[in-house]
Write a protein that holds these residues in place. Structure first.
Motif, PDB file in Angstrom:
ATOM      1  N   THR A  70      35.944  27.243  47.427  1.00 53.66           N
ATOM      2  CA  THR A  70      35.781  27.276  45.917  1.00 53.66           C
ATOM      3  C   THR A  70      37.008  27.839  45.427  1.00 53.66           C
ATOM      4  O   THR A  70      37.909  28.162  46.066  1.00 53.66           O
ATOM      5  CB  THR A  70      34.600  28.269  45.857  1.00 53.66           C
ATOM      6  OG1 THR A  70      35.105  29.663  46.038  1.00 53.66           O
ATOM      7  CG2 THR A  70      33.506  28.063  46.361  1.00 53.66           C
ATOM      8  N   ASN A  71      37.078  27.624  44.168  1.00 53.16           N
ATOM      9  CA  ASN A  71      38.068  27.987  43.171  1.00 53.16           C
ATOM     10  C   ASN A  71      37.825  29.513  42.735  1.00 53.16           C
ATOM     11  O   ASN A  71      36.773  29.921  42.208  1.00 53.16           O
ATOM     12  CB  ASN A  71      38.163  27.337  41.911  1.00 53.16           C
ATOM     13  CG  ASN A  71      39.470  27.738  41.024  1.00 53.16           C
ATOM     14  OD1 ASN A  71      39.321  28.784  40.514  1.00 53.16           O
ATOM     15  ND2 ASN A  71      40.403  26.928  41.192  1.00 53.16           N
ATOM     16  N   LYS A  72      38.574  30.573  43.253  1.00 56.78           N
ATOM     17  CA  LYS A  72      38.458  31.932  43.026  1.00 56.78           C
ATOM     18  C   LYS A  72      39.526  32.557  42.061  1.00 56.78           C
ATOM     19  O   LYS A  72      39.203  33.610  41.651  1.00 56.78           O
ATOM     20  CB  LYS A  72      38.413  32.771  44.357  1.00 56.78           C
ATOM     21  CG  LYS A  72      37.285  32.266  45.304  1.00 56.78           C
ATOM     22  CD  LYS A  72      37.346  32.987  46.771  1.00 56.78           C
ATOM     23  CE  LYS A  72      38.860  32.368  47.416  1.00 56.78           C
ATOM     24  NZ  LYS A  72      38.669  31.000  47.824  1.00 56.78           N
ATOM     25  N   GLU A  73      40.402  31.839  42.016  1.00 57.18           N
ATOM     26  CA  GLU A  73      41.635  32.456  41.137  1.00 57.18           C
ATOM     27  C   GLU A  73      41.325  32.803  39.706  1.00 57.18           C
ATOM     28  O   GLU A  73      41.659  34.207  39.286  1.00 57.18           O
ATOM     29  CB  GLU A  73      42.940  31.502  41.005  1.00 57.18           C
ATOM     30  CG  GLU A  73      43.523  31.605  42.535  1.00 57.18           C
ATOM     31  CD  GLU A  73      42.722  30.579  43.371  1.00 57.18           C
ATOM     32  OE1 GLU A  73      41.697  29.975  43.018  1.00 57.18           O
ATOM     33  OE2 GLU A  73      43.134  30.554  44.766  1.00 57.18           O
ATOM     34  N   LYS A  74      40.498  32.157  39.218  1.00 53.00           N
ATOM     35  CA  LYS A  74      40.187  32.410  37.705  1.00 53.00           C
ATOM     36  C   LYS A  74      39.009  33.382  37.303  1.00 53.00           C
ATOM     37  O   LYS A  74      38.816  33.993  36.507  1.00 53.00           O
ATOM     38  CB  LYS A  74      39.647  31.030  36.951  1.00 53.00           C
ATOM     39  CG  LYS A  74      40.809  30.078  36.834  1.00 53.00           C
ATOM     40  CD  LYS A  74      40.455  29.136  36.186  1.00 53.00           C
ATOM     41  CE  LYS A  74      41.607  27.972  35.946  1.00 53.00           C
ATOM     42  NZ  LYS A  74      40.962  26.835  35.087  1.00 53.00           N
ATOM     43  N   VAL A  75      38.564  33.872  38.530  1.00 51.24           N
ATOM     44  CA  VAL A  75      37.255  35.007  38.566  1.00 51.24           C
ATOM     45  C   VAL A  75      37.638  36.314  39.136  1.00 51.24           C
ATOM     46  O   VAL A  75      37.287  37.194  38.741  1.00 51.24           O
ATOM     47  CB  VAL A  75      36.032  34.179  39.347  1.00 51.24           C
ATOM     48  CG1 VAL A  75      34.828  35.130  39.361  1.00 51.24           C
ATOM     49  CG2 VAL A  75      35.719  32.974  38.573  1.00 51.24           C
ATOM     50  N   ILE A  76      38.243  36.243  40.142  1.00 55.39           N
ATOM     51  CA  ILE A  76      38.387  37.257  40.988  1.00 55.39           C
ATOM     52  C   ILE A  76      38.872  38.643  40.598  1.00 55.39           C
ATOM     53  O   ILE A  76      38.644  39.715  40.661  1.00 55.39           O
ATOM     54  CB  ILE A  76      39.439  37.212  42.502  1.00 55.39           C
ATOM     55  CG1 ILE A  76      39.155  38.141  43.187  1.00 55.39           C
ATOM     56  CG2 ILE A  76      40.864  36.922  41.919  1.00 55.39           C
ATOM     57  CD1 ILE A  76      39.982  37.810  44.701  1.00 55.39           C
ATOM     58  N   ASN A  77      39.801  38.374  39.586  1.00 56.81           N
ATOM     59  CA  ASN A  77      40.436  39.777  38.899  1.00 56.81           C
ATOM     60  C   ASN A  77      39.605  40.309  37.595  1.00 56.81           C
ATOM     61  O   ASN A  77      39.895  41.011  36.812  1.00 56.81           O
ATOM     62  CB  ASN A  77      41.861  39.287  38.427  1.00 56.81           C
ATOM     63  CG  ASN A  77      42.782  39.148  39.519  1.00 56.81           C
ATOM     64  OD1 ASN A  77      42.593  39.886  40.478  1.00 56.81           O
ATOM     65  ND2 ASN A  77      43.724  38.259  39.475  1.00 56.81           N
ATOM     66  N   ARG A  78      38.569  39.293  37.289  1.00 61.70           N
ATOM     67  CA  ARG A  78      37.709  39.817  36.063  1.00 61.70           C
ATOM     68  C   ARG A  78      36.453  40.552  36.241  1.00 61.70           C
ATOM     69  O   ARG A  78      35.868  40.801  35.280  1.00 61.70           O
ATOM     70  CB  ARG A  78      37.488  38.455  35.332  1.00 61.70           C
ATOM     71  CG  ARG A  78      38.825  37.779  34.845  1.00 61.70           C
ATOM     72  CD  ARG A  78      38.387  36.661  33.832  1.00 61.70           C
ATOM     73  NE  ARG A  78      39.351  35.587  33.681  1.00 61.70           N
ATOM     74  CZ  ARG A  78      39.331  34.629  32.966  1.00 61.70           C
ATOM     75  NH1 ARG A  78      38.330  34.184  32.061  1.00 61.70           N
ATOM     76  NH2 ARG A  78      40.540  33.932  32.615  1.00 61.70           N
TER      77      ARG A  78
END
Length: 216
Positions: free
Chosen positions: A115-123
């Motif tokens: 999955t794409n995690k980069e746009k979610v992980i820090n939020r």
């Protein structure tokens, strides 16, 4: 446009109300939208999930997909209410090992979907990164975990009946795909399941809204 997709109304109803979405389809597929986001309730199961996501991706202009909802766990380090950001998505009942494929791998397709995690992980606060496996079997016992899930050559922590279908469809349509789950119960760990599912899903729906406020 971002697409939020999930299996059950109860998981997404608070968010649908908050974002003031209009129901645009309600015959075979339940779809809501405003100018920026779309929500789809697919119902339970791999075929429902794949067909409805494919339908949306052929009819509407979707840039990214987020699957959010509740999920059972088979990892005793987890507890009810934990927020999981999914890393890899597996199929727990595909078996083409006779032809040299890994257990869980659909022939001529990837072994798993990342999955794409980069746009979610820090939020999102207190998020844990784990792998998920999906099937059309409601896996609810340790024996079922041993029979199906543990054959996968990776560590699987959570289980559902839709995510793999979303992931494979997103892969075939070349769409960005992220998955966030809230643990509803932990198989074989009774003290982790203090709130019964019918009550917990109401709590989870409110938590899902708070998560979406942070990432949309």
């Amino acid at each position: 446009m971002k697409l939020i997709i999930g299996a059950m109304h109860e998981e997404l109803q608070d968010s649908i109300d908050f974002y003031n979405l209009n129901k645009i389809e309600d015959e075979k597929f339940i779809i809501y939208k405003n100018e920026e986001i779309m929500f789809c309730i697919t119902g339970v199961g791999l075929i429902n999930s794949a067909v409805q996501l494919a339908y949306i991706l052929t009819k509407y202009e979707i840039n990214s997909i987020i699957n959010i909802g509740t999920s059972g766990a088979c990892d005793d380090t987890l507890k009810q209410g934990d927020i999981i950001l999914v890393d890899k998505v597996y199929n727990s009942v595909a078996d083409a090992t006779a032809f040299g494929y890994a257990y869980g791998q659909v022939p001529r397709m990837p072994k798993y979907y990342e999955t794409n995690k980069e746009k979610v992980i820090n939020r999102i606060d207190y998020v844990k990164i784990k792998n998920i496996a999906s099937s059309d079997i409601f896996i609810h016992s340790v024996d079922q975990v041993d029979l199906f899930v543990k054959k996968i050559d990776d560590e699987i922590s959570i289980l559902d009946m839709e995510c793999f279908a979303y992931a494979q469809t997103a892969f075939l349509f070349n769409k960005e795909f992220s998955v966030i789950k809230i643990v509803s119960d932990v198989i074989g760990k009774n003290d982790a399941n203090n709130i019964q599912f019918n009550d917990f899903i109401k709590i989870a729906g409110k938590e899902i809204l708070e998560i979406l406020k942070k990432i949309l």
